[in-house]
Design an enzyme around this catalytic site. Structure first.
Site, PDB file in Angstrom:
ATOM      1  N   ASP A 192       0.857  -1.183   0.000  1.00 47.99           N
ATOM      2  CA  ASP A 192       0.000   0.000   0.000  1.00 47.99           C
ATOM      3  C   ASP A 192       0.899   1.241   0.000  1.00 47.99           C
ATOM      4  O   ASP A 192       1.801   1.354   0.831  1.00 47.99           O
ATOM      5  CB  ASP A 192      -0.841  -0.070   1.286  1.00 47.99           C
ATOM      6  CG  ASP A 192      -1.935   0.965   1.300  1.00 47.99           C
ATOM      7  OD1 ASP A 192      -1.709   2.067   0.766  1.00 47.99           O
ATOM      8  OD2 ASP A 192      -3.018   0.663   1.837  1.00 47.99           O
TER       9      ASP A 192
ATOM     10  N   HIS B  73       5.338  13.023 -23.323  1.00 46.51           N
ATOM     11  CA  HIS B  73       6.066  12.190 -24.283  1.00 46.51           C
ATOM     12  C   HIS B  73       6.185  12.843 -25.668  1.00 46.51           C
ATOM     13  O   HIS B  73       7.056  12.506 -26.446  1.00 46.51           O
ATOM     14  CB  HIS B  73       5.474  10.780 -24.368  1.00 46.51           C
ATOM     15  CG  HIS B  73       4.258  10.666 -25.233  1.00 46.51           C
ATOM     16  ND1 HIS B  73       3.004  10.983 -24.797  1.00 46.51           N
ATOM     17  CD2 HIS B  73       4.112  10.280 -26.522  1.00 46.51           C
ATOM     18  CE1 HIS B  73       2.136  10.793 -25.776  1.00 46.51           C
ATOM     19  NE2 HIS B  73       2.781  10.361 -26.844  1.00 46.51           N
TER      20      HIS B  73
ATOM     21  N   ASP C  99      -6.473  16.177 -21.878  1.00 46.25           N
ATOM     22  CA  ASP C  99      -5.660  15.018 -22.279  1.00 46.25           C
ATOM     23  C   ASP C  99      -4.527  15.429 -23.219  1.00 46.25           C
ATOM     24  O   ASP C  99      -3.390  14.985 -23.041  1.00 46.25           O
ATOM     25  CB  ASP C  99      -6.567  13.976 -22.946  1.00 46.25           C
ATOM     26  CG  ASP C  99      -5.867  12.650 -23.216  1.00 46.25           C
ATOM     27  OD1 ASP C  99      -4.978  12.280 -22.426  1.00 46.25           O
ATOM     28  OD2 ASP C  99      -6.224  11.973 -24.197  1.00 46.25           O
TER      29      ASP C  99
ATOM     30  N   HIS D 247       0.492  18.303 -24.850  1.00 48.58           N
ATOM     31  CA  HIS D 247       1.142  18.035 -26.139  1.00 48.58           C
ATOM     32  C   HIS D 247       1.014  19.213 -27.120  1.00 48.58           C
ATOM     33  O   HIS D 247       1.997  19.661 -27.711  1.00 48.58           O
ATOM     34  CB  HIS D 247       0.540  16.813 -26.832  1.00 48.58           C
ATOM     35  CG  HIS D 247       0.527  15.566 -25.998  1.00 48.58           C
ATOM     36  ND1 HIS D 247       1.451  15.316 -25.021  1.00 48.58           N
ATOM     37  CD2 HIS D 247      -0.290  14.483 -26.013  1.00 48.58           C
ATOM     38  CE1 HIS D 247       1.187  14.123 -24.467  1.00 48.58           C
ATOM     39  NE2 HIS D 247       0.136  13.617 -25.057  1.00 48.58           N
TER      40      HIS D 247
HETATM   41  C1  BG6 Z   1      -1.648  10.453 -24.771  1.00 48.88           C
HETATM   42  C2  BG6 Z   1      -3.140  10.600 -24.627  1.00 48.88           C
HETATM   43  O1  BG6 Z   1      -0.970  11.345 -23.933  1.00 48.88           O
HETATM   44  O2  BG6 Z   1      -1.262  10.694 -26.115  1.00 48.88           O
HETATM   45  C3  BG6 Z   1      -3.883   9.698 -25.599  1.00 48.88           C
HETATM   46  O3  BG6 Z   1      -3.523  10.286 -23.296  1.00 48.88           O
HETATM   47  C4  BG6 Z   1      -3.364   9.901 -27.012  1.00 48.88           C
HETATM   48  O4  BG6 Z   1      -5.284   9.923 -25.538  1.00 48.88           O
HETATM   49  C5  BG6 Z   1      -1.840   9.793 -27.043  1.00 48.88           C
HETATM   50  O5  BG6 Z   1      -3.957   8.923 -27.847  1.00 48.88           O
HETATM   51  C6  BG6 Z   1      -1.273  10.098 -28.416  1.00 48.88           C
HETATM   52  O6  BG6 Z   1       0.106   9.919 -28.413  1.00 48.88           O
HETATM   53  P1  BG6 Z   1       0.855   9.181 -29.615  1.00 48.88           P
HETATM   54  O7  BG6 Z   1       2.295   9.315 -29.309  1.00 48.88           O
HETATM   55  O8  BG6 Z   1       0.366   7.778 -29.596  1.00 48.88           O
HETATM   56  O9  BG6 Z   1       0.418   9.903 -30.851  1.00 48.88           O
END
Ligand code: BG6
Length: 463
Positions: free
Chosen positions: A85, A168, A225, A230
């Site tokens: 936990d 990312h 999201d 992004h």
């Molecule tokens: C993520 C989102 O951060 O990025 C997803 O949570 C999205 O909803 C994804 O589909 C897209 O990333 P990539 O690199 O797969 O185009």
């Protein structure tokens, strides 16, 4: 300044979806490159054993289609698993033991943000936060106030230089390429402003729906999201001024200036959409008002960009999976030959996903007696993908202590400030058919005659 590398990799959320899809493949690739010569400790709350975790890693690599049995064996031998936990001190005592002689662990929190505070306090109490780094997943909060609260929680234990907020997108080869292209080509600079640029568009389209992540999606929606992180990050790279140095802080300082110059979004210049069928997805409320599509107009109040609209569009269940930026340039001041409209004027196109393309749209004369032209594209760069996936690049950077591709506390807050007006009392989403380009109303967001630029399937042979 060089900072010492981390000497252990600890990941919370080892039994989760993100670990399965992204982290295990990245760990195999890092092992292959010799970048993970350290203990690798998975943390979970599912009552698993280390054998079960190793098996899961194997399944993930098989599923990903690139398992290398020899590398897997080396990785598996390093893997340990601590179950418990996250709110109990004993869990961190076990972690401490598993760390053995490691002095500078990297803790990666692939867990809901609501758990960040509990985990960092647990780490601190057990002495596991000393000389450590922490990587935190998105979404970093739900709005400006919660992001500020999260920053405070993290700062109670970690110095900002030890906090790595991961996005990312910043680890994608195409996004790196965009940044490089902008600041390695002096010819762009004279035209990269309101005198020559008519408008800038970015579309992140996904052909698939929420893929069983209905419950997660209900908590976020398209704006939280992908727009807050992004897509605003990509806009920042497109619109920022050149950093005044090569170090991470110089880049972060310019980006911050840009985020702060973004005007908070105006719901009157935005449209939210929801694909028909979303309400029937598992984990989705029958009367959900969460958006699976968003189209917004953004303004950047700087001398460089005043008056240039930035259009952002994203959605699930659109006709194609592709992310593309189009920088539309202004029309020639007089029509010497053909009449040129904003839709047929010169442009730059950056395909960020799934391919990496940089191209310029120009016009040339069509063969024949008449002085009429046609559009051509000059492709500057075309490749399917880089050899390093975003998570490999970013986790390696975090281990090395390189913050360049991570978001600083002030920037993440500045980005939420832009998004916040879209999170309160806004009109309900408009429905759209799966496979369409979103609700009709999205066309109202874009002014002038050029309309939305729809990414097309990319031709694979470079010209
Ligand atoms: C993520 C989102 O951060 O990025 C997803 O949570 C999205 O909803 C994804 O589909 C897209 O990333 P990539 O690199 O797969 O185009």
């Amino acid at each position: 300044m060089t900072t010492p590398s981390s000497d252990a990799f600890v990941f919370f959320g080892a039994t989760g979806d993100l670990a399965y899809k992204k982290i295990f493949p990245a760990l195999q690739a890092m092992t292959k490159r010799g970048e993970l010569e350290m203990p690798v400790i998975g943390m979970g709350r599912s009552g698993w054993s280390v054998e079960k975790l190793r098996q899961r890693v194997h399944e993930s690599l098989e599923h990903n289609g690139d398992i290398d049995e020899e590398t897997f064996a080396r990785l598996a031998a390093r893997i340990q698993y601590v179950d418990g936990d996250y709110s109990e001190a004993a869990t961190y005592e076990h972690l401490k033991k598993a760390l053995g002689a490691a002095q500078r662990p990297l803790h990666y929190l692939a867990i809901p943000p609501s758990m960040f505070g509990t985990v960092v306090q647990g780490l601190a109490r057990a002495g596991c936060a000393k000389n450590a780094r922490v990587v935190v997943e998105k979404p970093f909060g739900r709005d400006l106030a919660s992001a500020q609260a999260l920053n405070r929680e993290l700062h109670e234990v970690f110095d900002e230089s030890a906090i790595f907020r991961i996005d990312h997108y910043l680890g994608k080869e195409a996004v790196q390429n965009l940044q490089y292209f902008r600041f390695a080509n002096a010819f762009l600079d004279p035209i990269w402003n309101r005198h020559y640029v008519d408008n800038i568009q970015i579309t992140m389209a996904e052909k698939f729906g929420v893929q069983g992540r209905g419950a997660f999606y209900e908590e976020v929606g398209a704006i939280r999201d992908v727009v807050q992180n992004h897509l605003l990050q990509v806009i920042a790279l497109l619109a920022m001024d050149a950093p005044t140095g090569r170090d991470a802080e110089a880049m972060r300082a310019e980006k911050l200036r840009l985020f702060r110059a973004m005007r908070p979004l105006d719901p009157k210049e935005a449209v939210r959409g929801q694909f028909r069928g979303y309400l029937e997805e598992e984990g989705v409320a029958g009367d959900s008002k969460v958006e699976t599509f968003a189209a917004v107009r953004l303004h950047i109040d700087t001398w460089r960009w005043a008056g240039v609209p930035f259009y952002i569009r994203t959605g699930k269940n659109l006709p194609i999976t592709a992310t593309e930026v189009k920088i539309g340039l202004k029309c020639p001041p007089l029509a010497t030959f053909d009449d040129i409209s904003p839709a047929t004027a010169n442009y730059f196109r950056f395909r960020l996903s799934p391919e990496v393309v940089i191209s310029t749209g120009a016009r040339v004369k069509r063969p024949g007696d008449e002085m009429h032209g046609e559009p051509v594209e000059l492709i500057a760069r075309h490749q399917t993908r880089g050899d390093q996936e975003p998570y490999e690049r970013l986790l390696h950077d975090a281990i090395e202590g390189d913050t360049s591709l991570f978001t600083r506390d002030d920037a993440v807050e500045a980005a939420w400030r832009v998004i916040d007006p879209m999170l309160g009392d806004v009109p309900p989403p408009e429905q759209y058919e799966p496979g369409s380009w979103g609700p009709e109303a999205a066309n109202r967001v874009i002014s002038g005659t050029q309309g939305w630029h729809d990414p097309k399937p990319e031709e694979t042979t470079p010209c």
